[in-house]
Motif scaffolding. Structure first.
Motif, PDB file in Angstrom:
ATOM      1  N   THR A  22       0.879  -6.618  23.527  1.00  0.00           N
ATOM      2  CA  THR A  22       0.276  -5.295  23.656  1.00  0.00           C
ATOM      3  C   THR A  22      -0.762  -4.978  22.591  1.00  0.00           C
ATOM      4  N   SER A  23      -0.571  -5.495  21.371  1.00  0.00           N
ATOM      5  CA  SER A  23      -1.484  -5.130  20.292  1.00  0.00           C
ATOM      6  C   SER A  23      -1.491  -6.172  19.187  1.00  0.00           C
ATOM      7  N   ARG A  24      -2.668  -6.601  18.812  1.00  0.00           N
ATOM      8  CA  ARG A  24      -2.783  -7.544  17.697  1.00  0.00           C
ATOM      9  C   ARG A  24      -2.436  -6.852  16.382  1.00  0.00           C
ATOM     10  N   GLU A  25      -2.335  -5.532  16.382  1.00  0.00           N
ATOM     11  CA  GLU A  25      -1.977  -4.769  15.187  1.00  0.00           C
ATOM     12  C   GLU A  25      -0.466  -4.651  15.005  1.00  0.00           C
ATOM     13  N   TRP A  26       0.298  -4.952  16.037  1.00  0.00           N
ATOM     14  CA  TRP A  26       1.732  -4.717  15.998  1.00  0.00           C
ATOM     15  C   TRP A  26       2.517  -5.767  15.226  1.00  0.00           C
ATOM     16  N   PRO A  27       2.326  -7.055  15.462  1.00  0.00           N
ATOM     17  CA  PRO A  27       3.225  -8.005  14.784  1.00  0.00           C
ATOM     18  C   PRO A  27       2.846  -8.200  13.314  1.00  0.00           C
ATOM     19  N   ASP A  46      -1.371 -15.064  10.181  1.00  0.00           N
ATOM     20  CA  ASP A  46      -2.680 -14.574   9.780  1.00  0.00           C
ATOM     21  C   ASP A  46      -2.439 -13.793   8.491  1.00  0.00           C
ATOM     22  N   VAL A  47      -3.454 -13.234   7.900  1.00  0.00           N
ATOM     23  CA  VAL A  47      -3.277 -12.449   6.687  1.00  0.00           C
ATOM     24  C   VAL A  47      -2.502 -11.177   7.021  1.00  0.00           C
ATOM     25  N   GLY A  48      -1.265 -11.088   6.540  1.00  0.00           N
ATOM     26  CA  GLY A  48      -0.451  -9.901   6.723  1.00  0.00           C
ATOM     27  C   GLY A  48       0.155  -9.707   8.091  1.00  0.00           C
ATOM     28  N   ALA A  49       0.003 -10.682   8.969  1.00  0.00           N
ATOM     29  CA  ALA A  49       0.479 -10.490  10.344  1.00  0.00           C
ATOM     30  C   ALA A  49       0.640 -11.823  11.054  1.00  0.00           C
ATOM     31  N   MET A  50       1.218 -11.731  12.239  1.00  0.00           N
ATOM     32  CA  MET A  50       1.257 -12.890  13.115  1.00  0.00           C
ATOM     33  C   MET A  50      -0.136 -13.075  13.711  1.00  0.00           C
ATOM     34  N   ARG A  51      -0.525 -14.298  13.955  1.00  0.00           N
ATOM     35  CA  ARG A  51      -1.821 -14.570  14.588  1.00  0.00           C
ATOM     36  C   ARG A  51      -1.708 -14.258  16.075  1.00  0.00           C
ATOM     37  N   CYS A  52      -2.741 -13.682  16.602  1.00  0.00           N
ATOM     38  CA  CYS A  52      -2.779 -13.302  18.017  1.00  0.00           C
ATOM     39  C   CYS A  52      -4.003 -13.908  18.692  1.00  0.00           C
ATOM     40  N   GLU A  53      -3.893 -14.064  19.971  1.00  0.00           N
ATOM     41  CA  GLU A  53      -5.043 -14.394  20.809  1.00  0.00           C
ATOM     42  C   GLU A  53      -5.260 -13.163  21.671  1.00  0.00           C
ATOM     43  N   GLY A  54      -6.332 -12.454  21.416  1.00  0.00           N
ATOM     44  CA  GLY A  54      -6.505 -11.154  22.053  1.00  0.00           C
ATOM     45  C   GLY A  54      -5.424 -10.236  21.546  1.00  0.00           C
ATOM     46  N   GLU A  55      -4.655  -9.667  22.437  1.00  0.00           N
ATOM     47  CA  GLU A  55      -3.570  -8.751  22.073  1.00  0.00           C
ATOM     48  C   GLU A  55      -2.209  -9.449  22.024  1.00  0.00           C
ATOM     49  N   ARG A  56      -2.179 -10.728  22.351  1.00  0.00           N
ATOM     50  CA  ARG A  56      -0.915 -11.451  22.507  1.00  0.00           C
ATOM     51  C   ARG A  56      -0.575 -12.289  21.276  1.00  0.00           C
ATOM     52  N   CYS A  57       0.658 -12.145  20.787  1.00  0.00           N
ATOM     53  CA  CYS A  57       1.141 -12.940  19.659  1.00  0.00           C
ATOM     54  C   CYS A  57       1.192 -14.407  20.072  1.00  0.00           C
TER      55      CYS A  57
END
Length: 101
Positions: A22-27, A46-57
């Motif tokens: 749903t959101s690359r900002e969420w994980p 990724d820096v501070g988060a899970m890496r996403c492709e588009g909105e998907r973890c």
């Protein structure tokens, strides 16, 4: 406003995966120690988060709404552990994918 689920409506995360798409900002990482974050494979971080492709973890495998799984389930971030089937965030994510709520 998102309607409350019916009491008989079970939510199976392995048939859904919407919250992870749903959101690359969420994980994001929040209270994880450096050691916990380092256990997550580098290509998925990724820096501070899970890496996403588009909105998907990138840790999510499968097809949303059909069959999914977290490839790092035992190592997943706290925000992922805190997500509960049927909670408001779950229902919002399901609604974005036109899944039954």
């Amino acid at each position: 406003m998102i309607p409350a689920p019916s009491p008989a409506a079970p939510f199976d995360c392995q048939l859904c995966g919407a919250c992870c798409s749903t959101s690359r900002e969420w994980p994001r990482f929040s209270l994880e120690s450096d050691e916990e974050i380092e256990r997550i494979p580098e290509p998925l971080r990724d820096v501070g988060a899970m890496r996403c492709e588009g909105e998907r973890c990138l840790a999510l495998s499968g097809r949303v709404g059909e069959a999914t799984r977290c490839t790092i389930y035992a190592l997943r971030p706290l925000v992922c552990r805190d997500c509960e089937p049927g909670d408001p965030e779950c229902l919002e994510a399901r609604q974005r994918f036109d899944l039954p709520i």
